[in-house]
Structures are given as C-alpha cells and as structure tokens.
Design a protein around this motif. Structure first.
Motif, PDB file in Angstrom:
ATOM      1  N   LEU A  47      42.181  22.053  54.668  1.00 51.45           N
ATOM      2  CA  LEU A  47      43.320  21.126  54.583  1.00 51.45           C
ATOM      3  C   LEU A  47      42.975  19.956  53.669  1.00 51.45           C
ATOM      4  N   LYS A  48      41.729  19.503  53.799  1.00 52.11           N
ATOM      5  CA  LYS A  48      41.303  18.387  52.959  1.00 52.11           C
ATOM      6  C   LYS A  48      41.391  18.779  51.489  1.00 52.11           C
ATOM      7  N   ILE A  49      40.919  19.976  51.197  1.00 52.94           N
ATOM      8  CA  ILE A  49      40.922  20.433  49.805  1.00 52.94           C
ATOM      9  C   ILE A  49      42.352  20.531  49.294  1.00 52.94           C
ATOM     10  N   GLN A  50      43.261  20.925  50.184  1.00 53.57           N
ATOM     11  CA  GLN A  50      44.657  20.993  49.771  1.00 53.57           C
ATOM     12  C   GLN A  50      45.190  19.631  49.347  1.00 53.57           C
ATOM     13  N   SER A  51      44.615  18.582  49.909  1.00 54.91           N
ATOM     14  CA  SER A  51      45.114  17.256  49.579  1.00 54.91           C
ATOM     15  C   SER A  51      44.445  16.703  48.326  1.00 54.91           C
ATOM     16  N   PHE A  52      43.444  17.416  47.818  1.00 56.92           N
ATOM     17  CA  PHE A  52      42.730  16.934  46.637  1.00 56.92           C
ATOM     18  C   PHE A  52      43.649  16.842  45.427  1.00 56.92           C
ATOM     19  N   SER A  53      43.390  15.836  44.619  1.00 54.35           N
ATOM     20  CA  SER A  53      44.062  15.830  43.334  1.00 54.35           C
ATOM     21  C   SER A  53      43.065  16.337  42.295  1.00 54.35           C
ATOM     22  N   PHE A  54      43.536  16.433  41.051  1.00 55.83           N
ATOM     23  CA  PHE A  54      42.718  17.089  40.034  1.00 55.83           C
ATOM     24  C   PHE A  54      41.362  16.413  39.856  1.00 55.83           C
ATOM     25  N   GLY A  55      41.353  15.093  39.959  1.00 54.36           N
ATOM     26  CA  GLY A  55      40.107  14.369  39.769  1.00 54.36           C
ATOM     27  C   GLY A  55      39.072  14.775  40.805  1.00 54.36           C
ATOM     28  N   ASN A  56      39.520  14.959  42.063  1.00 54.61           N
ATOM     29  CA  ASN A  56      38.610  15.392  43.116  1.00 54.61           C
ATOM     30  C   ASN A  56      38.067  16.775  42.804  1.00 54.61           C
ATOM     31  N   LEU A  57      38.961  17.617  42.308  1.00 56.59           N
ATOM     32  CA  LEU A  57      38.556  18.996  42.025  1.00 56.59           C
ATOM     33  C   LEU A  57      37.589  19.060  40.850  1.00 56.59           C
ATOM     34  N   ASP A  58      37.694  18.077  39.945  1.00 51.77           N
ATOM     35  CA  ASP A  58      36.750  18.060  38.822  1.00 51.77           C
ATOM     36  C   ASP A  58      35.333  17.882  39.334  1.00 51.77           C
ATOM     37  N   ARG A  59      35.216  17.043  40.355  1.00 49.53           N
ATOM     38  CA  ARG A  59      33.875  16.714  40.815  1.00 49.53           C
ATOM     39  C   ARG A  59      33.288  17.740  41.772  1.00 49.53           C
ATOM     40  N   LEU A  60      34.136  18.401  42.533  1.00 50.84           N
ATOM     41  CA  LEU A  60      33.639  19.448  43.433  1.00 50.84           C
ATOM     42  C   LEU A  60      34.227  20.765  42.958  1.00 50.84           C
ATOM     43  N   ASN A  61      33.415  21.582  42.347  1.00 48.80           N
ATOM     44  CA  ASN A  61      33.991  22.819  41.825  1.00 48.80           C
ATOM     45  C   ASN A  61      34.118  23.886  42.913  1.00 48.80           C
ATOM     46  N   THR A  62      34.765  24.963  42.549  1.00 46.49           N
ATOM     47  CA  THR A  62      35.049  26.013  43.529  1.00 46.49           C
ATOM     48  C   THR A  62      33.782  26.502  44.223  1.00 46.49           C
ATOM     49  N   GLY A  63      32.732  26.717  43.428  1.00 48.47           N
ATOM     50  CA  GLY A  63      31.487  27.210  44.010  1.00 48.47           C
ATOM     51  C   GLY A  63      30.965  26.269  45.073  1.00 48.47           C
ATOM     52  N   GLN A  64      30.955  24.984  44.749  1.00 49.86           N
ATOM     53  CA  GLN A  64      30.452  24.000  45.706  1.00 49.86           C
ATOM     54  C   GLN A  64      31.311  23.982  46.970  1.00 49.86           C
ATOM     55  N   LEU A  65      32.611  24.030  46.774  1.00 48.11           N
ATOM     56  CA  LEU A  65      33.500  24.000  47.935  1.00 48.11           C
ATOM     57  C   LEU A  65      33.323  25.257  48.783  1.00 48.11           C
ATOM     58  N   MET A  66      33.113  26.365  48.117  1.00 44.14           N
ATOM     59  CA  MET A  66      32.945  27.614  48.862  1.00 44.14           C
ATOM     60  C   MET A  66      31.686  27.577  49.721  1.00 44.14           C
ATOM     61  N   VAL A  67      30.622  27.013  49.182  1.00 44.39           N
ATOM     62  CA  VAL A  67      29.386  26.896  49.960  1.00 44.39           C
ATOM     63  C   VAL A  67      29.639  26.083  51.221  1.00 44.39           C
ATOM     64  N   ARG A  68      30.401  25.019  51.068  1.00 45.56           N
ATOM     65  CA  ARG A  68      30.688  24.176  52.230  1.00 45.56           C
ATOM     66  C   ARG A  68      31.543  24.904  53.253  1.00 45.56           C
ATOM     67  N   LEU A  69      32.482  25.694  52.745  1.00 46.96           N
ATOM     68  CA  LEU A  69      33.365  26.417  53.652  1.00 46.96           C
ATOM     69  C   LEU A  69      32.667  27.598  54.326  1.00 46.96           C
ATOM     70  N   SER A  70      31.716  28.181  53.662  1.00 40.88           N
ATOM     71  CA  SER A  70      31.092  29.361  54.267  1.00 40.88           C
ATOM     72  C   SER A  70      29.731  29.036  54.876  1.00 40.88           C
ATOM     73  N   SER A  71      28.690  28.987  54.067  1.00 44.45           N
ATOM     74  CA  SER A  71      27.376  28.918  54.706  1.00 44.45           C
ATOM     75  C   SER A  71      27.136  27.578  55.408  1.00 44.45           C
ATOM     76  N   ASP A  72      27.612  26.477  54.838  1.00 40.53           N
ATOM     77  CA  ASP A  72      27.394  25.199  55.517  1.00 40.53           C
ATOM     78  C   ASP A  72      28.075  25.166  56.882  1.00 40.53           C
ATOM     79  N   THR A  73      29.287  25.686  56.925  1.00 42.24           N
ATOM     80  CA  THR A  73      30.003  25.721  58.199  1.00 42.24           C
ATOM     81  C   THR A  73      29.268  26.617  59.191  1.00 42.24           C
TER      82      THR A  73
END
Lengths: 582, 600
Positions: A97-123
């Motif tokens: 949900l947080k990622i859904q609220s991100f604007s482009f600037g946020n997405l620039d800094r956290l790329n898909t790979g990084q976000l995926m790591v947080r969603l999968s293995s970190d969780t």
C-alpha cells in the motif's frame, strides 16, 4: 533492535494468540523439566527401594505427561504459525500500500529490485523471527535457565561445580556468534561475485562467443570460484569446530558429575537417581546452545531486514495533495502554461531552469532535444509526477499543485518513454485505463495508434496474450499498444514521451495524422529525439541542458535557430547523406 | 530428553543467499534422487585417499561414542551404586580421555571434509560454467538470462547449503545408528527391542509428514511465485499504474494473492512444524519405555541401574541423528533436485566446432557471398528465403528494414550462432561451415544491438576486443571511436568502474565504448547491428563518424531500421544507394516518407 521494535506494531493485533502460544510453551518447558525428576524417582524410590508400584505409576505418569506435552506443543505450533503468517501478510500489505502511494521521485530512489527484496525475503525473515520467538526461540533459553535451576535444586554442590563449565560454554558461544556474522558476510560477497560473472556470461553469451573469449571468461570464473570455495572452506572449518568445542564442555560436565557424584554418593550425599537426573539436566542445558547461536544470527539478520522494511514504511510520498485540494476547473483544459519553472531531482543538480511556454487547446507542442536535456522532466510536471522546485505549472489558471492529483491524472494520458505492458491480453492492456471500454472504443483507439492491423494479424488477435515484458511483441508494436492505451482515455492532454521511437518512419507519419484527427480539442505534447516526429507540431521547443533555447514552428526555427537547423540537417539532410555514403 | 538439537554445523543463512522468493524451506524432489546422489558422489572420487582417512576417523569416533555410555553405566554400577570410590578417578579420566578423542576426531574429520566437499563443489561449478559456455546461442535465446540466472544460482545454492550443513557428519551419525543398535543388543536384548519399536514409527512419521509438508510447500511455493509475479509486475509498472490511476485494482489483485500465500503458509507450516514435537515425543517415549521397562527388569535383577543410565544415553545419541535427518530431509532433497538440474545442463549437447583446425586465410580479403541462403528458427517457418548477396572486399552493405524482417538473423548466420538450412555463405571462397568457428568469429567484428559491457573498468571493457592490447592501444581505439572525450570526463577516467549493466553510462556512451572495443579487435569483416538507434542526434552523428572511420577498408554489414532494402526476408532491392533511389521502389517510398515534413 529499534527497527524490530517498530515492526512489533504488526504483532499487536495478534497479541491474544501470541500470549496463548507463549503460555502453552511455558507449560511444555515445565513438563520437559519434570521428566528427569520423574526418572530420578523411578531409580531412587522404585528400583533402588525395590518398589514396583512406584516404577509402574511413575512410568505411566511420564507417558501421560509426554502425551499432554505433545498436544500443547502442537497447539503452540498452530498459534505461532498463525501469528507469523498473519504478520507476514500484514507487513507485505502495508509495504504494498505504501508503494502504491509513492510518487515518481520515491520510485527513483527505491527501484523494483530493492522493493521486491523488502516485500519478499525481508518480510520472510521478520516473519521467521516472530515465529521462532513464539516457539523454539523462547523455549531454548527457558529450558536452559530451568535446567540450571533444577540442577541446583537436585544438588547444590554438584551444580556449583558445574557452573564454571557452563560459563566456559557461554564464552564459546559468544565467541562463535560474534565471529560468524562477518564470516558469512564475506562468503556472501564472494558468492555475489561468482554470480555476477555467471550473470555476465549468460546475459552476454553472444558477446563472449563473438569475441571468442570463452577461455578468458573461464579463467575469470575460475578465480572467483576458487575464492568462493576457499572462503567457504574457511567458514565450514570454523563452524565445524563449534560443535566439538561445545560438546567438550558438556562432556567435561558429565565427567565431573560422575567423578564428584561418585565421591559424594560414597559419603551418602547424593543418590544414583540424582546423578542420572543431573546428567540429563546437563544435556538439556547444553542442547539448546546451538539454537541460541542460530537465534543470535536470526536477530542480526532480522534487524537489517526490519531496517529496510521501515525505510519503505517511513517514506513520505513526495507529491501529495495539498491540505485543501481543489477540483480542476469544469470543462476541458483550455490551456497549460509553464511559468518560470525550475526543477531538480532530490539528489541532483538543476535539471530545468526558466521554462516558459503555453499550450492551447487543439495545439500540439513538441519538445526536441538531446538525451538528458530535460525533455521528459518537463512533461512529468504536468500530471504532477514530480513537483516543480520553483515557478508553476498552470492548468487553465490553476496551479496544478493545488489540484487533486487523481483528477489531474484522469485528464492526462501519458505514454511513457519506457513501454510497460502488463500480463494479460492485448485487449486488457489497451483498456487498462478504462476497464469498461466497449469493443468499438478499443478497436478505434488501436486503429488510431496504428496498432489494429498488426493486432488482427496475430493468431489470436486482440486476445493474444502479452508475454512477460512483452517478449512476443516488437518494440514498435509494444509502443503502439501503449499509445492506444492512452488514446482510449480521450484525455484532455496527451503526452507522448518519445513513445514512437521504435516505430518505423512510415507508420509514424500515419500515426501523426491519426492523432490529429483523434484529439481535435486536446492539448498534445510530444517529446522526441527524432525530428521527423516533431515537424508538424504547432510549436516546437528546442531544449538544451534544461533550458528552452528556441521555440516556434518548424519554418520559424529553420530561420532563427542554429541548433534546430543543425539537428535537422544531421537527421534529414547531412545525416541521410552520410547514410548514403555507407 | 527434552529438545536436544545438535548445534547446526552451519546455521541457516540469514542473508539473501537463496534468491528464491523467500527463504522458506525448499521443497523439491529430484526425479531420480539416487542417480543425482551417485553422480554427485562421483565428484568425490579424486579424494579417495583422504576420504578413506576420514572414514577411519569417523569409524573411530563412532566407536568412541559407543564406549562413552558404557563407561557411564559402569561408573554408576561399580562406584556410585556401590558407594565405592577406589578406581573412580581412573574411570573418570578414562571417560574424559575418550570424550576428548571423540571430539578431536569429529573436528578433524569435518576439517578434512570441508576442503574435500567444497573442492568437489568447485569442480561441479566449473563443469557447469564450462558447459554453459559451450552451449549454442540458440540455448540462450530460448531461455531468458533472468530465468537461467535465478535457476542456476538457486540450484548452486541449494547444493552448497546442504553440503555446508555438514551432510557428511550427518551421514556419519546415521552410520553410528547401526553401531548403537548393535551395542544395545550386545548389552541387553530386551531393552534394545524397545529401540526397534521407535525407529519404524519415527520413519513412518517423518515420511508421512514429509509428504504433506512437501505438498504444502509446493503449493506455497507456487503461491509465492504468483505473488512475486504480481508484485514485480505492478511495482515495475508502478509509474503506469499511477498515471492510469489503477492502484485500487492493483491492491485488490495483490490482496487476493497475499491471502492465498497466508493460507498456503499456514497449511504448509502446520505440517512442517509438526515434525518437531512428534519426533520429540517419540524420543521421550523411547526413554520412558526404557526407564519403565528397565525398572521392571532391574527389580527382577535382570538389569542394573548403570545399564539403564547407559541406555538413556544411547537413546539420546540414537534419536539425535534421526531427528536431524528428519529436519534436513527437505534441504537434502532440494540439493538433489538442484544437482539434477545442474547435471541436465552439463549433459546438454554442445556447440560443436567440427572444423576447428581449418582456418580462414590471413590476411582476409573479406569477400562475403551469400548464395541462396534459407533459414528459419523453426524449420517450418523460414525467415530468410533464398537470399543471395555479395559484399566485395572493403564494401559496405546496409541492411535496412522494419523490425522482424530478419536483419539481425543475418548476423546469427554469418557468425554461425545458427546454422543455415540451405544454400551457402562463403568468405573469400571458403564455405564458413568448413572453417573453425573460433577463427571465423575472431575475424568478424560485431557491434551488437544491446551493447553489453562488463562490470569492470572502462579500460578493461575496451581491452576485451584484444586481450593483449596495451593501455595506449586501448586509448587509441577509444580516440578513434570518439569515446576518449567522454571517458576522460568520467570521475576516474579510463579506470572508472562500470556498474552492473553499465547503468552509469548513457546508451550513446555505451555504444561508443563497444565501438572502441571493435576497433581494437581490428576485424577483417565488420557487423554493426542497429548501433545508432535511441541515441540523441549529436551523439548519433559522432557515432556515425566513428563508424565510418572503423569501416574504412573493411567489408561491413550495417543493420539499421531507417531505410529498408529487405522486406519479409527477401531482398527487395539490391544495389548502391543511388541506384536504389533511382528505381523508386519500396526503398524510395520509405525514404520519401521521412521527408514528408519538408512539405509543410
């Protein structure tokens, strides 16, 4: 630790179940600790006193306790599994949900790979910490402490004698756990290097073959492979001494018990049963030590994971609606105006300076310039993908920052530079922005985007499935589907961000004709590198290093702007001559 | 009695070792685990000598391990029960000595095994890598890099993890099961019988639960795969999701997957975690039965208290490996499944260089002739039909046409990444099928569509064209490619490290670097594949100028999508540029459409 504490918020809703799990766990541990005492009873009051009744009843007791204990342990499992899985689900959802609220600037800094790591293995790691804490992670220390206490209860003098052994073992554990983390980290690094050579050779297989570099790559791989192997051996050797090192101390403890116990029993100070019980407790104290090592590791890993998860959860969306967002003015957009706009990305220097221009309804504005000149940055300000640093973007006369972003987005159709299609059929992709569009609308949009012809030539037409990342479509085809997707919205403003770069020139010119027709009263903004894409615009902005260096229609610019003429010549004049010379 | 879990030789890795969706137990089963195991074991062959030494050590510590409970029992019977202390110190010291030796041998054999097993794995990885390199391009075209990578890294990791968890010492402890059983029977057959009661139940339990666990985890894995797919797709397309205001349906889609993962997770873990309490209770039962039965027998004077104590110790030693086996069952299975897939790749047919000794003439003239070449990636769908084409030494041939017309295919054929179906390709009169592939490729210079660069310095990336080139030659090549200017502006000039995928360079810069690389290789025949698309105009002009310099004196094939001479795979027109223009055919038509703007 702090980061883990923050995430405990996710356990809170399940505190009742967690509590039940813990209570069951404590009961299990108590029963665990009772068994050696009961064995002691069998030996001392049964066997050594010649009392068969005690032997039988105590054995039955022990069996009964075992059964109850198993049931409790199973119950503990059920609750802790539920809590763990629930927490994982909730953390994932919160992140998403947080990622859904991100604007482009946020997405620039956290790329898909990084976000995926947080969603999968970190969780998952956090989930494991929760689950382990409700199970073995609490059980092991409880068991250790309980065993030590019961050793003292069984025989104080023997217990005191054992104490140094316990302390020494603890020291061993501390030593190993402190060294292990860094060791594994180095293994991880070596593995990363191994993987990156592998990756390069898979992704660059053609290149390696074309340059006949198999031998060279083989040597490169051998080096990292050797490195990884050696590091692994080092770690394995280090770890292989852990278990004997700990066992030695347990064993020394047993020797002490047998020796000192023997002496004491000769003085009638201690019974056989007590000594057997003592040895059992010694085992239960030392047994969970290995688990403690694992636990220490898990906590370290979970701390790092929790930090990464928190980083996402605590990110503030850069673009947000103002406190009192206003509705866009009624009716279609008549005009978009940039007034002295400056812009920079968070981490970088000035990207745009003093951008001034106006687009009127029905007009097409084209932005031309080199890669990195800031073309895309200009258009990204209109739907507030980013916000301007200074100056303002006006929609009719309203600053877009005062408008509700959802409304802005509703009125702007964007075809981004990077074509992104989703899994599903071509039809589903085209109607992505308007799920209830009719078949006629979809076909009309596809026709205007010059996509219809190739779509119907596909075996399944509009029902053709788009493979992962559009693997079954060419670059130009994907772009045209993305254009159709935007056209379907009949947006007040259409932004084409270099969106037809892979479309051949002939098709592109057809596309331009169709767009004129389709969007009579819209504002069109076209971003392009290819001059053929901009020739017919009402206004062409020539952008260089974040500034508009010239604007006007084609014929004006041909007269006034050297840069424009240069670009024109290189692409359609000189450039073609050069190509001809090839 | 209670949970006595042996310290794991290698605690579960916490870092993102497995790149899989999550760090859950891998539940996979090899199709033929025995074959995979035997083949893996084959990698240990070179270490036969050390292995037999390890075996001796292992047997020694197993025997020592059997002796320990016996000594404890004797201590209880001869000293503690009788309240005697004469000879007790000797016994205690003997016990201590046995313990120390036992642990020393354990440490020593793990120490030796670390090198052996890791070395064997190194050879396995080397074999895999070498095999991978020799696979044909067709293989890499069939599998995406991401798919291959995630599969291979997972497989390598699965094998590595199982081995690092000291499978060998586990195997040794299983061996010791047999020893313990024998020892128990020798000491007291009645009490030993109770062990026979426990073992089958334990195996049955483990098997039973493992079946459900596997089923559960398979479901969980597939659900995790789904949710990862959903998340990856939505997040990588987040900008479009945002632009089209599709967050809500995205969240709905995510929630549905998330709930499925939750349910699958609860199901799978319920079974997986069941193993622990159940094996525990069995262990406890074992001991309780021993105590009860032992007490009964002791009262009949058939057994001593010391014997009971010894049996309790045996029981603990007995259950431990069983329990360990149960918990490692899955990771061993995963390792075998991984090994099976690794072997699958190792067994794949190689790209064969049948004419490895037959070299092209040096220096090469560079006359390239395609005669009646037909080719299709599938034999039933020809992409190129009866194409004939001639490039004389030093000439440039431009291959232009819309996407999908088969331009790139021509590179694949010239380099023999793929073999033609019929017709022939000749270079200086030699059919390229009759010369060494390596030699052929060495003489071709290729600037590929996706400019692949390595995560190394700029200098090394240029040097890739010719490994023995000096720094000066690399810089010279960069100058010729017009790359020198921008390279010098990089933070560390030629020594700047490129990040993975060279993300710190622009597309145009990457292309200039790959041109420099080709310049350095100094090939006789040059192939340029759409090297100038998606680059801004000024850079494009630069690249073109660099290419012109590069093409000088070489036979060159240039592939671009601006102007077309081939359509649907057949050469529509062939001739010099002017000749084509004069014919006013398809080519002319395209050319004009680019100029339509002029008429405004």
């Amino acid at each position: 630790m702090n980061h883990i504490k923050k995430l405990l918020y996710f356990v809170k809703p399940y505190w009742r179940r967690s509590l039940v799990a813990l209570i069951l766990l404590v009961a299990v541990v108590i029963m665990d600790l009772a068994i050696p005492r009961l064995i002691q009873r069998v030996i001392d009051q049964g066997i050594n006193s010649g009392n068969m009744r005690v032997v039988v009843t105590t054995t039955i007791w022990m069996l009964a306790i075992s059964v109850v204990q198993t049931l409790f342990a199973l119950g503990n499992n059920l609750f802790s599994i539920q809590v763990g899985e629930s927490v994982a689900r909730d953390v994932r959802e919160a992140l998403f949900l947080k990622i859904q609220s991100f604007s482009f600037g946020n997405l620039d800094r956290l790329n898909t790979g990084q976000l995926m790591v947080r969603l999968s293995s970190d969780t998952t790691i956090f989930q494991r910490l929760v689950q382990v804490s409700l199970r073995i992670g609490t059980r092991a220390p409880l068991l250790m402490v309980g065993s030590i206490i019961l050793m003292f209860v069984t025989d104080k003098r023997l217990a005191l004698m054992i104490l140094p052994v316990l302390l020494a073992t603890s020291a061993v554990i501390v030593f190993f756990t402190s060294r292990m983390g860094p060791l594994y980290l180095t293994v991880q690094k070596k593995l990363d290097r191994l993987n990156s050579v592998l990756q390069e050779n898979i992704a660059g297989a053609r290149l390696v073959k074309a340059f006949v570099r198999e031998g060279y790559e083989g040597e490169r791989f051998a080096v990292v492979n050797e490195d990884f192997t050696n590091r692994n051996i080092q770690v394995m050797r280090f770890m292989s001494t852990l278990s004997p090192a700990m066992n030695v101390f347990v064993n020394i403890g047993i020797v002490i018990v047998v020796w000192a116990g023997g002496i004491q029993s000769a003085q009638n100070g201690v019974s056989v049963g007590q000594i057997v019980a003592f040895i059992n407790y010694l085992n239960t104290t030392m047994g969970p030590l290995g688990i403690m090592v694992m636990l220490a590791n898990l906590v370290a890993a979970a701390t790092a994971s929790a930090e990464r998860v928190n980083e996402v959860l605590e990110t503030v969306p850069e673009v947000q609606d103002s406190a009192q967002p206003q509705s866009l003015p009624e009716g279609r957009a008549r005009r978009v105006r940039f007034e002295d706009v400056d812009f920079r990305y968070n981490d970088g220097g000035q990207v745009l300076s003093d951008i001034n221009f106006t687009v009127e309804s029905g007009q097409t504005v084209a932005i031309l310039g080199a890669t990195g000149s800031g073309k895309s940055s200009i258009v990204n300000l209109v739907p507030r993908f980013y916000d301007a640093a200074a100056g303002g973007v006006l929609w009719n006369d309203m600053d877009v920052r005062e408008a509700r972003q959802s409304e802005l987005l509703m009125n702007v159709g964007v075809v981004p530079q990077e074509t992104i299609l989703f899994s599903g059929t071509i039809r589903e992709n085209i109607r992505y922005g308007k799920p209830n569009a009719s078949e006629e609308e979809i076909v009309a949009a596809a026709k205007a985007a010059q996509a219809h012809d190739f779509i119907v030539s596909l075996p399944n037409g509009y029902d053709t499935r788009v493979e992962e990342r559009g693997g079954n479509l060419s670059g130009g085809q994907k772009q045209r589907i993305a254009i159709a997707r935007a056209l379907l919205l009949k947006p007040a403003i259409l932004i084409l961000d270099d969106s037809a770069s892979a479309v051949d020139v002939e098709t592109e010119s057809k596309l331009q004709n169709a767009l004129k027709e389709w969007l009579k009263d819209s504002l069109n903004v076209i971003v392009a590198q290819r001059i053929s894409a901009v020739l017919r615009a009402d206004k062409i902005l020539v952008v260089d290093e974040g500034r508009i260096i010239a604007q006007g229609a084609h014929h004006e610019l041909m007269e006034n702007s050297d840069v424009y003429r240069e670009i024109y010549d290189s692409q359609l004049g000189e450039g073609v001559k050069m190509e001809a010379a090839l | 009695m209670s949970e006595k879990t042996p310290p794991p030789a290698s605690p579960p890795r916490m870092t993102a070792f497995g790149r899989g969706p999550a760090q859950r137990a891998r539940i996979e089963k090899a199709g033929d685990p025995n074959r995979a195991l035997i083949r893996l074991a084959g990698y240990l062959k070179p270490y036969r000598a050390i292995l037999s030494l390890v075996l001796v050590f292992v047997l020694t510590y197993i025997l020592l391990g059997l002796y320990e409970p016996y000594l404890i029992g004797r201590g209880v019977d001869q000293f503690i029960s009788l309240k005697k202390t004469d000879g007790l110190p000797q016994l205690a010291l003997l016990l201590l000595g046995v313990y120390l030796l036992d642990n020393a041998f354990q440490a020593l054999s793990s120490w030796l095994m670390a090198r052996i097993s890791q070395d064997a794995l190194r050879v396995l990885r080397r074999d895999l890598f070498e095999r991978l390199q020799k696979l044909s391009v067709a293989f890499f075209d069939r599998h995406t890099a991401g798919e291959l990578m995630s599969r291979l890294t997972n497989d390598i990791d699965a094998i590595n993890q199982a081995v690092s968890q000291n499978v060998v010492s586990l195997a040794a402890s299983v061996l010791s099961l047999v020893g313990i059983l024998i020892a128990m029977f020798v000491l007291n057959a009645w009490l030993a019988l109770s062990a026979l009661l426990v073992v089958p139940i334990m195996f049955w339990f483990t098997n039973f639960i493992a079946r459900y666990t596997r089923r559960g985890f398979r479901r969980l894995q597939s659900d995790l795969g789904d949710i990862n797919g959903v998340m990856e797709e939505i997040i990588s397309g987040q900008r479009v999701v945002k632009a089209f205001r599709r967050s809500e349906p995205a969240v709905e889609r995510f929630r549905a997957s998330n709930q499925k993962v939750y349910e699958a997770g609860v199901y799978a873990n319920t079974y997986a975690f069941m193993l622990m309490p159940l094996t525990n209770v069995l262990g406890n039962f074992f001991i309780i039965v021993l105590v009860g039965l032992g007490g009964y027998l002791a009262l009949q004077n058939l057994v001593t208290v010391g014997m009971i104590a010894a049996f309790i110790a045996y029981a603990q030693n007995f259950i431990q490996p069983l329990r360990q086996l149960a918990s490692m069952y899955n990771s061993i299975q995963a390792a075998l499944a991984g090994a099976e897939r690794v072997f699958e790749i190792i067994d794949m047919p190689l790209e064969i260089d049948s004419a490895a000794d037959s070299l092209l003439p040096t220096p090469l003239q560079g006359n390239v002739v395609f005669s009646d070449v037909s080719f299709g990636y599938n034999s039933d769908h020809l992409i190129i039909k009866k194409m004939s084409l001639e490039a004389k030494s030093g000439q440039t041939v431009a291959l232009v046409g819309p996407t999908g017309a088969g331009k790139t295919t021509i590179i694949n054929l010239l380099t023999r990444f793929y073999e033609i179906n019929s017709g022939s390709i000749r270079i200086d009169g030699r059919d390229i099928r009759e010369v060494s592939k390596d030699d052929l490729r060495r003489k071709l210079g290729i600037v590929l569509q996706d400019t692949f660069l390595f995560a190394d310095t700029v200098m090394e990336n240029i040097r890739y064209g010719r490994l023995d080139a000096s720094d000066e030659e690399c810089i010279e090549a960069a100058k010729l490619a017009d790359a020198d200017h921008f390279i010098r502006q990089l933070p560390r000039g030629y020594q700047t490290k490129l990040s993975e995928r060279a993300a710190n360079l622009s597309q145009g810069q990457r292309q200039l670097l790959s041109i420099a690389r080709a310049v350095l290789a100094d090939p006789s025949i040059l192939i340029l594949d759409e090297a100038t698309s998606s680059v801004d105009t000024r850079t494009e002009a630069r690249i073109q100028a660099a290419l012109l310099r590069l093409m000088k004196g070489r036979t060159s094939f240039v592939i671009a999508h601006r102007l077309s001479t081939i359509r649907d795979g057949e050469i529509v027109e062939q001739g010099t540029y002017q000749a084509l223009l004069d014919e006013k055919g398809f080519f002319h038509h395209l050319y004009m459409s680019q100029f339509k703007g002029l008429e405004i």
